[in-house]
Enzyme design. Structure first.
Site, PDB file in Angstrom:
ATOM      1  N   ASP A 104       0.891  -1.160   0.194  1.00  0.00           N
ATOM      2  CA  ASP A 104       0.209   0.216  -0.134  1.00  0.00           C
ATOM      3  C   ASP A 104       0.547   1.279   0.042  1.00  0.00           C
ATOM      4  O   ASP A 104       1.481   1.406   0.509  1.00  0.00           O
ATOM      5  CB  ASP A 104      -1.135  -0.047   1.101  1.00  0.00           C
ATOM      6  N   ASP A 207      -3.490   4.688  -2.522  1.00  0.00           N
ATOM      7  CA  ASP A 207      -4.279   4.968  -1.372  1.00  0.00           C
ATOM      8  C   ASP A 207      -5.043   6.413  -2.030  1.00  0.00           C
ATOM      9  O   ASP A 207      -3.875   7.149  -2.735  1.00  0.00           O
ATOM     10  CB  ASP A 207      -4.034   5.120   0.065  1.00  0.00           C
ATOM     11  N   GLU A 269      -6.456   3.201  -5.917  1.00  0.00           N
ATOM     12  CA  GLU A 269      -7.694   2.933  -5.148  1.00  0.00           C
ATOM     13  C   GLU A 269      -8.698   4.744  -5.234  1.00  0.00           C
ATOM     14  O   GLU A 269      -7.700   5.819  -5.264  1.00  0.00           O
ATOM     15  CB  GLU A 269      -7.429   2.995  -3.336  1.00  0.00           C
ATOM     16  N   HIS A 329     -11.336  -4.250   3.046  1.00  0.00           N
ATOM     17  CA  HIS A 329     -11.366  -3.269   4.967  1.00  0.00           C
ATOM     18  C   HIS A 329     -12.011  -2.418   4.563  1.00  0.00           C
ATOM     19  O   HIS A 329     -11.935  -1.727   6.316  1.00  0.00           O
ATOM     20  CB  HIS A 329     -10.109  -3.284   4.735  1.00  0.00           C
ATOM     21  N   ASP A 330     -12.599  -1.430   3.160  1.00  0.00           N
ATOM     22  CA  ASP A 330     -14.084  -0.474   4.095  1.00  0.00           C
ATOM     23  C   ASP A 330     -14.895  -0.762   4.289  1.00  0.00           C
ATOM     24  O   ASP A 330     -15.978   0.088   4.499  1.00  0.00           O
ATOM     25  CB  ASP A 330     -13.108   0.769   2.283  1.00  0.00           C
TER      26      ASP A 330
HETATM   27  C1  GLC Z   1      -8.286   5.164   2.374  1.00  0.00           C
HETATM   28  C2  GLC Z   1      -7.919   3.330   3.069  1.00  0.00           C
HETATM   29  C3  GLC Z   1      -9.112   3.759   3.963  1.00  0.00           C
HETATM   30  C4  GLC Z   1      -8.171   4.908   5.004  1.00  0.00           C
HETATM   31  C5  GLC Z   1      -8.051   6.039   3.958  1.00  0.00           C
HETATM   32  C6  GLC Z   1      -7.189   6.947   5.194  1.00  0.00           C
HETATM   33  O1  GLC Z   1      -9.042   4.784   1.623  1.00  0.00           O
HETATM   34  O2  GLC Z   1      -8.686   2.569   2.080  1.00  0.00           O
HETATM   35  O3  GLC Z   1      -9.106   2.619   4.915  1.00  0.00           O
HETATM   36  O4  GLC Z   1      -9.182   5.115   6.223  1.00  0.00           O
HETATM   37  O5  GLC Z   1      -7.445   5.494   2.910  1.00  0.00           O
HETATM   38  O6  GLC Z   1      -5.691   6.430   4.136  1.00  0.00           O
END
Ligand code: GLC
Ligand code: CA
Length: 521
Positions: A104, A207, A269, A329-330
């Site tokens: 990540d 991210d 993402e 995980h979100d």
């Molecule tokens: C992304 C991650 C998430 C995190 C956010 C801030 O969306 O997947 O888990 O809280 O970024 O880094």
């Protein structure tokens, strides 16, 4: 391991390190725990899952305000998860088994305990002041109307007592946004890329790639958008705190950098459900692929899934491939959003669409969400982060007390029990992944959806070597489909009781909530 474009046919598996396997009994998953379970993921035989790449959520030193997405040192491992030497073993072990490793990359923000931020906040004249986004307040409040993406965090600005100015945080106040316009920050971030590539990683999950830049003048979001914490579509209005053109420049730079090191993968993402904006982020010279966010936002409805898949296919560059995930995980897990049998149909869909499938640990067991009594996460995502259920007793994950309690479904949704049950979700995942691996139509073929009755989704995947049809019944009642002429071979069904054999395409019977894969000719 030098095949070019390996990622185009990869199945990715997301590991949330804290929750996968704990090797030392402290209740927290760690890197050695992952190393001990690599054979489960891919041991080269049909007994393992057979995935091609692992994506590890952050395992870097972190105060854990956002469970690792608040990084206080980019070039180390959090002692709770192990050491760099453990990471080296992980990469080596994965590579030996033919799996790539993606880590990540969180460039939008650091932890507020990162030495860079400690310096930056120490005085207005500190050399690192401009490494973050500082601004004076307006009328006694924050500099503008931007909001943090987390409901519980209020505005995207926090006033710092030391200097009286506000700093920007798109997420929690413990995650100050970096100023990626500053050349020194860019240089520091480039070092991070180089560091992990030197550790042998095969790419990055980027991210919040759409948030890396904000309007340089910090203009207010226009009124109808001011109330939204996330991306919101309003074609005629500009949203000033995300989706700025400069992000693409940085991502292109990263792509060049990565390409200079070998055949790697950038998986974005980009939490934008507006496909016409999303497609700008992947393919060509940007990131290789990005999650199709709208895909996981659909209700359980065949037309909705067909619509979203077709829309993205129509908009994306011809050879660009999206990544299809059903859970991360979100977001709540598939079983909790749709149901157990629905999740099997969804899995067949994910592994047979044109794109990269991405499995969230435990999804292969049909694990459900189990929110703990006391929330730990700032955005209520604990439920989908409960530890991996290796055995009905919780053994396999830890010998101690797990950091989050196991799910109520641990008696059935666990590896030990499902390994031995031919019809289990785990064995369905194994079959789907193995089938995909051997099929050029699924790995490289084109995609075309076909008109079909309500609550069914039917599509063709075709390569020069083979033609496959996938027929998914979203309804809780059986149906008979006319898909074409001639015979086909039923190769796979989500219903473990159904055996392979010949069917006529003129009448293909589908059970309630059943998906089938057919080979034509
Ligand atoms: C992304 C991650 C998430 C995190 C956010 C801030 O969306 O997947 O888990 O809280 O970024 O880094
Ligand atoms: Ca541990």
């Amino acid at each position: 391991m030098t095949t070019e474009h390996w990622w185009r046919s990869a199945v990715i598996y997301q590991i949330y390190p804290r929750s996968f396997a704990d090797s030392n009994g402290d209740g927290i998953g760690d890197l050695r725990g992952i190393v001990e379970h690599l054979d489960y993921l891919n041991d080269g035989t049909s007994r393992s899952l057979g995935v091609d790449a692992l994506w590890l959520s952050p395992f870097y030193p972190s105060p854990q305000a956002d469970f690792g997405y608040d990084i206080s040192d980019y070039q180390a491992v959090d002692p709770a998860y192990g050491t760099l030497a453990d990471f080296e073993k992980l990469v080596e072990g994965a590579h030996q088994r033919g799996m790539r490793v993606i880590v990540d990359l969180v460039m939008n923000h650091t932890s507020d305990r990162h030495p860079w931020f400690l310096e930056s906040r120490s005085s207005r004249s500190n050399p690192k002041r401009d490494w973050y986004v500082w601004a004076d307040g307006r009328d006694g409040g924050p500099p503008n109307n931007w909001l943090s993406s987390f409901e519980r965090c209020g505005p995207a600005w926090t006033r710092d007592e030391t200097t009286g100015q506000f700093y920007l945080h798109s997420f929690t106040p413990q995650q100050p946004d970096l100023n990626l316009r500053n050349p020194q920050v860019r240089a520091a971030i480039r070092e991070v890329w180089g560091f992990w590539l030197k550790q042998g990683v095969d790419g990055f999950r980027i991210d919040v790639a759409h948030r890396l830049f904000k309007d340089g003048q910090l203009r207010d979001n226009p009124e109808p958008l001011a109330a939204y914490r996330r991306y919101h579509r309003h074609p005629e209005l500009r949203q000033y705190n995300l989706d700025q053109p400069e992000s693409h420049e940085l991502l292109r730079e990263l792509r060049c950098f990565l390409d200079g090191h070998g055949p790697g993968l950038l998986l974005g993402e980009v939490p934008i459900s507006d496909d016409s904006r999303l497609v700008e982020y992947f393919g060509a010279d940007g990131m290789h692929t990005a999650f199709h966010i709208a895909f996981w936002e659909q209700p359980w409805d065949a037309a909705a899934f067909r619509g979203t898949v077709d829309r993205l296919s129509g908009l994306a560059r011809p050879d660009a491939l999206p990544t299809y995930a059903l859970a991360t995980h979100d977001i709540p897990r598939t079983v909790s959003r749709y149901g157990l049998r629905q999740a099997r149909v969804a899995a067949m869909m994910m592994f047979t669409l044109r794109g990269l499938p991405c499995v969230y640990y435990g999804e292969e067991l049909g694990m459900a969400d189990s929110p703990p009594e006391r929330a730990l996460d700032v955005d209520d995502r604990d439920g989908q982060r409960v530890p991996m259920q290796w055995e009905p007793t919780g053994a396999g994950f830890t010998t101690g007390t797990p950091w989050l309690p196991f799910g109520h479904d641990i008696g059935t949704a666990n590896v030990l029990v499902q390994d031995a049950a031919p019809g289990s979700s785990l064995n369905l995942y194994r079959r789907l992944i193995r089938y995909r691996r051997a099929s050029t139509a699924l790995r490289f073929g084109d995609y075309e959806s076909l008109d079909s009755p309500a609550q069914t989704f039917v599509y063709r995947r075709r390569s020069p070597e083979e033609e496959l049809l996938v027929a998914l019944n979203f309804a809780d009642r059986p149906i008979v489909l006319a898909i074409g002429e001639g015979p086909a071979r039923l190769e796979l069904s989500t219903d473990a009781a159904r055996s392979a054999g010949t069917v006529s395409l003129r009448s293909v019977p589908l059970g309630a909530l059943e998906g089938v894969l057919l080979r034509v000719g």
